[in-house]
Design a protein around this motif. Structure first.
Motif, PDB file in Angstrom:
ATOM      1  N   GLY A  17      15.233  53.475 -53.148  1.00 35.47           N
ATOM      2  CA  GLY A  17      15.080  52.733 -54.391  1.00 35.47           C
ATOM      3  C   GLY A  17      15.862  51.433 -54.451  1.00 35.47           C
ATOM      4  N   GLU A  18      16.772  51.192 -53.517  1.00 33.06           N
ATOM      5  CA  GLU A  18      17.571  49.957 -53.506  1.00 33.06           C
ATOM      6  C   GLU A  18      16.747  48.786 -52.986  1.00 33.06           C
ATOM      7  OE1 GLU A  18      20.971  50.486 -51.024  1.00 33.06           O
ATOM      8  OE2 GLU A  18      22.163  51.389 -52.619  1.00 33.06           O
ATOM      9  N   LYS A  19      17.223  47.577 -53.298  1.00 32.94           N
ATOM     10  CA  LYS A  19      16.669  46.357 -52.719  1.00 32.94           C
ATOM     11  C   LYS A  19      17.778  45.656 -51.959  1.00 32.94           C
ATOM     12  CE  LYS A  19      13.014  45.410 -56.035  1.00 32.94           C
ATOM     13  NZ  LYS A  19      12.436  44.441 -56.976  1.00 32.94           N
ATOM     14  N   ILE A  20      17.478  45.212 -50.740  1.00 42.08           N
ATOM     15  CA  ILE A  20      18.464  44.510 -49.921  1.00 42.08           C
ATOM     16  C   ILE A  20      17.836  43.256 -49.336  1.00 42.08           C
ATOM     17  CG2 ILE A  20      19.767  46.591 -49.334  1.00 42.08           C
ATOM     18  CD1 ILE A  20      18.390  46.520 -46.584  1.00 42.08           C
ATOM     19  N   LYS A  21      18.687  42.303 -48.975  1.00 40.40           N
ATOM     20  CA  LYS A  21      18.249  41.081 -48.305  1.00 40.40           C
ATOM     21  C   LYS A  21      18.772  41.118 -46.881  1.00 40.40           C
ATOM     22  CE  LYS A  21      18.116  38.259 -52.469  1.00 40.40           C
ATOM     23  NZ  LYS A  21      18.665  37.106 -53.183  1.00 40.40           N
ATOM     24  N   VAL A  22      17.847  40.984 -45.923  1.00 42.58           N
ATOM     25  CA  VAL A  22      18.205  41.033 -44.507  1.00 42.58           C
ATOM     26  C   VAL A  22      17.734  39.757 -43.837  1.00 42.58           C
ATOM     27  CG1 VAL A  22      18.079  43.551 -44.442  1.00 42.58           C
ATOM     28  CG2 VAL A  22      16.069  42.227 -43.847  1.00 42.58           C
ATOM     29  N   GLU A  23      18.114  39.561 -42.580  1.00 41.47           N
ATOM     30  CA  GLU A  23      17.628  38.427 -41.808  1.00 41.47           C
ATOM     31  C   GLU A  23      16.103  38.468 -41.783  1.00 41.47           C
ATOM     32  OE1 GLU A  23      19.610  36.050 -40.275  1.00 41.47           O
ATOM     33  OE2 GLU A  23      21.281  37.031 -41.249  1.00 41.47           O
ATOM     34  N   GLN A  24      15.478  37.296 -41.726  1.00 39.22           N
ATOM     35  CA  GLN A  24      14.026  37.218 -41.877  1.00 39.22           C
ATOM     36  C   GLN A  24      13.296  38.063 -40.841  1.00 39.22           C
ATOM     37  OE1 GLN A  24      12.206  33.326 -41.648  1.00 39.22           O
ATOM     38  NE2 GLN A  24      10.630  33.996 -43.065  1.00 39.22           N
ATOM     39  N   ILE A  25      12.303  38.804 -41.331  1.00 33.37           N
ATOM     40  CA  ILE A  25      11.456  39.655 -40.500  1.00 33.37           C
ATOM     41  C   ILE A  25      10.038  39.105 -40.576  1.00 33.37           C
ATOM     42  CG2 ILE A  25      10.526  41.978 -40.222  1.00 33.37           C
ATOM     43  CD1 ILE A  25      13.066  43.012 -41.570  1.00 33.37           C
ATOM     44  N   ALA A  26       9.357  39.048 -39.449  1.00 29.62           N
ATOM     45  CA  ALA A  26       7.982  38.545 -39.418  1.00 29.62           C
ATOM     46  C   ALA A  26       7.039  39.632 -39.920  1.00 29.62           C
ATOM     47  CB  ALA A  26       7.610  38.125 -38.002  1.00 29.62           C
TER      48      ALA A  26
END
Length: 103
Positions: A17-26
């Motif tokens: 249920g969490e939202k996270i920001k990660v390095e860009q994924i194609a």
């Protein structure tokens, strides 16, 4: 239940249920991705740590959006040498919503 996953050279502690920001994924927005690089899985007081990965553990995520972080300003200066350099950088990210964690 939570898990520690590895993506983009970094480790993230995630829960359903969490939202996270990660390095860009194609990947396209709305697409579901399965991460199989799970380093640890915890449920209450119980913790299962992999060596280096937990066998058979997966985390399913959904791509919410793509974007850029705030600008990081770089300023270099040498005193008394009349040298100043200004530079900026905006890192791209992918926002993910955590779905199911299977251990």
């Amino acid at each position: 239940m939570y898990a520690v996953i590895k993506t983009g050279g970094k480790q993230y502690r995630v829960a359903s249920g969490e939202k996270i920001k990660v390095e860009q994924i194609a990947a396209e927005v709305g697409q579901e991705i399965v991460f199989d690089q799970v380093l640890a899985v915890g449920n209450g007081a119980e913790l299962k740590v992999g060596t280096p990965l937990v066998a058979g553990a997966t985390v399913t995520v959904k791509v919410v959006s793509h974007g850029k972080h705030d600008k990081v300003r770089i300023f270099k200066m040498r005193r008394r040498k009349h040298y100043q350099k200004h530079q900026g950088h905006r890192q791209q990210f992918t926002e993910l919503e955590i779905g199911a964690i299977k251990a």
